[in-house]
Design a protein around this motif. Sequence first.
Motif, mmCIF file in Angstrom:
data_model
loop_
_atom_site.group_PDB
_atom_site.id
_atom_site.type_symbol
_atom_site.label_atom_id
_atom_site.label_comp_id
_atom_site.label_asym_id
_atom_site.label_seq_id
_atom_site.Cartn_x
_atom_site.Cartn_y
_atom_site.Cartn_z
ATOM 1 N N HIS A 198 8.666 16.879 83.798
ATOM 2 C CA HIS A 198 8.653 18.287 83.163
ATOM 3 C C HIS A 198 8.034 18.282 82.114
ATOM 4 O O HIS A 198 8.396 17.307 81.170
ATOM 5 N N CYS A 199 7.066 19.145 81.908
ATOM 6 C CA CYS A 199 6.315 19.037 80.503
ATOM 7 C C CYS A 199 6.354 20.472 79.841
ATOM 8 O O CYS A 199 6.509 21.559 80.382
ATOM 9 N N VAL A 200 6.871 20.485 78.503
ATOM 10 C CA VAL A 200 6.720 21.498 77.774
ATOM 11 C C VAL A 200 5.528 21.483 76.869
ATOM 12 O O VAL A 200 5.320 20.562 76.240
ATOM 13 N N MET A 201 4.970 22.636 76.700
ATOM 14 C CA MET A 201 3.547 22.767 76.003
ATOM 15 C C MET A 201 3.849 23.584 74.821
ATOM 16 O O MET A 201 4.215 24.817 74.781
ATOM 17 N N ASP A 202 3.584 23.344 73.456
ATOM 18 C CA ASP A 202 4.070 24.170 72.421
ATOM 19 C C ASP A 202 2.538 24.710 71.999
ATOM 20 O O ASP A 202 1.779 24.108 71.591
ATOM 21 N N MET A 203 2.422 26.092 72.252
ATOM 22 C CA MET A 203 1.138 26.677 71.923
ATOM 23 C C MET A 203 1.222 27.309 70.656
ATOM 24 O O MET A 203 0.342 28.241 70.339
ATOM 25 N N ALA A 233 3.951 19.455 92.248
ATOM 26 C CA ALA A 233 3.848 18.870 93.704
ATOM 27 C C ALA A 233 4.783 17.676 93.405
ATOM 28 O O ALA A 233 5.246 17.174 94.439
ATOM 29 N N ASP A 234 5.160 17.221 92.429
ATOM 30 C CA ASP A 234 6.306 16.208 92.048
ATOM 31 C C ASP A 234 7.634 16.839 91.833
ATOM 32 O O ASP A 234 8.530 16.236 91.281
ATOM 33 N N GLY A 235 7.751 18.001 91.861
ATOM 34 C CA GLY A 235 9.133 18.680 91.755
ATOM 35 C C GLY A 235 9.152 19.104 90.345
ATOM 36 O O GLY A 235 10.494 19.493 89.876
ATOM 37 N N ALA A 236 8.152 18.942 89.463
ATOM 38 C CA ALA A 236 8.188 19.186 88.079
ATOM 39 C C ALA A 236 7.488 20.469 87.813
ATOM 40 O O ALA A 236 7.529 21.389 88.579
ATOM 41 N N GLY A 237 6.694 20.352 86.516
ATOM 42 C CA GLY A 237 6.003 21.764 86.137
ATOM 43 C C GLY A 237 5.855 21.917 84.783
ATOM 44 O O GLY A 237 6.074 21.023 83.802
ATOM 45 N N LEU A 238 4.859 22.661 84.419
ATOM 46 C CA LEU A 238 4.380 22.887 82.878
ATOM 47 C C LEU A 238 4.972 24.195 82.535
ATOM 48 O O LEU A 238 4.912 25.196 83.042
ATOM 49 N N LYS A 239 5.804 24.047 81.328
ATOM 50 C CA LYS A 239 6.077 25.335 80.659
ATOM 51 C C LYS A 239 5.702 25.642 79.478
ATOM 52 O O LYS A 239 5.417 24.657 78.742
ATOM 53 N N LEU A 240 5.062 26.727 79.105
ATOM 54 C CA LEU A 240 4.427 26.994 77.872
ATOM 55 C C LEU A 240 5.166 27.885 77.025
ATOM 56 O O LEU A 240 6.021 28.914 77.433
ATOM 57 N N VAL A 241 5.339 27.600 75.802
ATOM 58 C CA VAL A 241 6.247 27.875 74.507
ATOM 59 C C VAL A 241 5.671 28.134 73.496
ATOM 60 O O VAL A 241 4.449 27.743 73.202
ATOM 61 N N ASN A 242 6.053 29.357 72.539
ATOM 62 C CA ASN A 242 5.629 29.524 71.405
ATOM 63 C C ASN A 242 4.277 30.394 71.528
ATOM 64 O O ASN A 242 3.317 29.991 70.695
ATOM 65 N N VAL A 243 4.295 31.006 72.577
ATOM 66 C CA VAL A 243 2.866 31.855 72.938
ATOM 67 C C VAL A 243 2.566 33.065 72.062
ATOM 68 O O VAL A 243 3.382 33.789 72.054
ATOM 69 N N ILE A 272 6.974 31.187 80.815
ATOM 70 C CA ILE A 272 6.397 31.216 79.576
ATOM 71 C C ILE A 272 7.272 32.054 78.582
ATOM 72 O O ILE A 272 7.835 32.845 78.853
ATOM 73 N N GLU A 273 7.302 31.337 77.552
ATOM 74 C CA GLU A 273 8.303 31.833 76.297
ATOM 75 C C GLU A 273 7.052 32.374 75.088
ATOM 76 O O GLU A 273 6.608 31.501 74.679
ATOM 77 N N ALA A 274 7.406 33.473 74.840
ATOM 78 C CA ALA A 274 6.452 34.182 73.618
ATOM 79 C C ALA A 274 7.136 33.615 72.439
ATOM 80 O O ALA A 274 8.365 33.277 72.026
#
Lengths: 100, 145
Positions: A36-41, A64-74, A93-95
């Motif tokens: 699981h990855c969180v990207m702070d934007m 595909a590995d059961g995880a994902g990319l979450k986008l925060v601070n958008v 997505i989190e604004a």
Amino acid sequence: MFEIRQDEAGRVVVSGRLDAAHAPEAQVFLDDLAGHCVMDMGALEYISSAGLGVLLRTHKRLLADGAGLKLVNVNHHINDIFTYSGFDKLFEIEAAPASG
Amino acid sequence: MTREQGPYFSQAASLESLSRFRDYIDQTGRQLGVDPGVLADLRLVVDEAVTNVVQHGYQGRPGPVEVRMKRLGDDVVVCIRDQARPFDPGQVPAPQLDKALADRPYGGMGLYLIRTMTDEAEFRPAPGGGNELRLIRRSAFAGTG
């Protein structure tokens, strides 16, 4: 200018302008991540369709590995681009908190 | 058909030129008094258009890209010219935004964003060779939206 790094908490932090000139650098960095990855934007000023492609590829690979990319601070403008491109239906997505 | 007149901002086609074109749009837009939200959209639209010229038009070969932005009444008109091979927007597949993630292709977003974020986007052959993209954003000034 564009920068991508991981902070102490393991969050991916992106800053500057993610355009077609910098998309390959972002892709190489993200290809090394797993789980699981969180990207702070919060410091990302700008993203073009080349950057959207990088996010889409990464999210697809992680899912595909059961995880994902979450986008925060958008920020508002980038959130609009995510909406135009249908990313709001594909990503969590989190604004960013409203400023001023 | 007449070629658009007036000063153009010209750069050699390269992805490194993208930031310079965005700076040109920012500076010219601020001088003209373009609404900041509209200007943010136009910055992206020009980036997408120039990226397409560099990657698909010239395909790595050298050549010029020229951009000009001007006010026309309450509208902003942006023209982007190149001397690359003829471009037919009808040949670009739509991005299929309603597809599930697994089926969604990566490409096609640039042209879609150009069309979504402008009121008119006309691709035409430039006199003397190359292509011209004429973009119009209406009610582009504070108080005209």
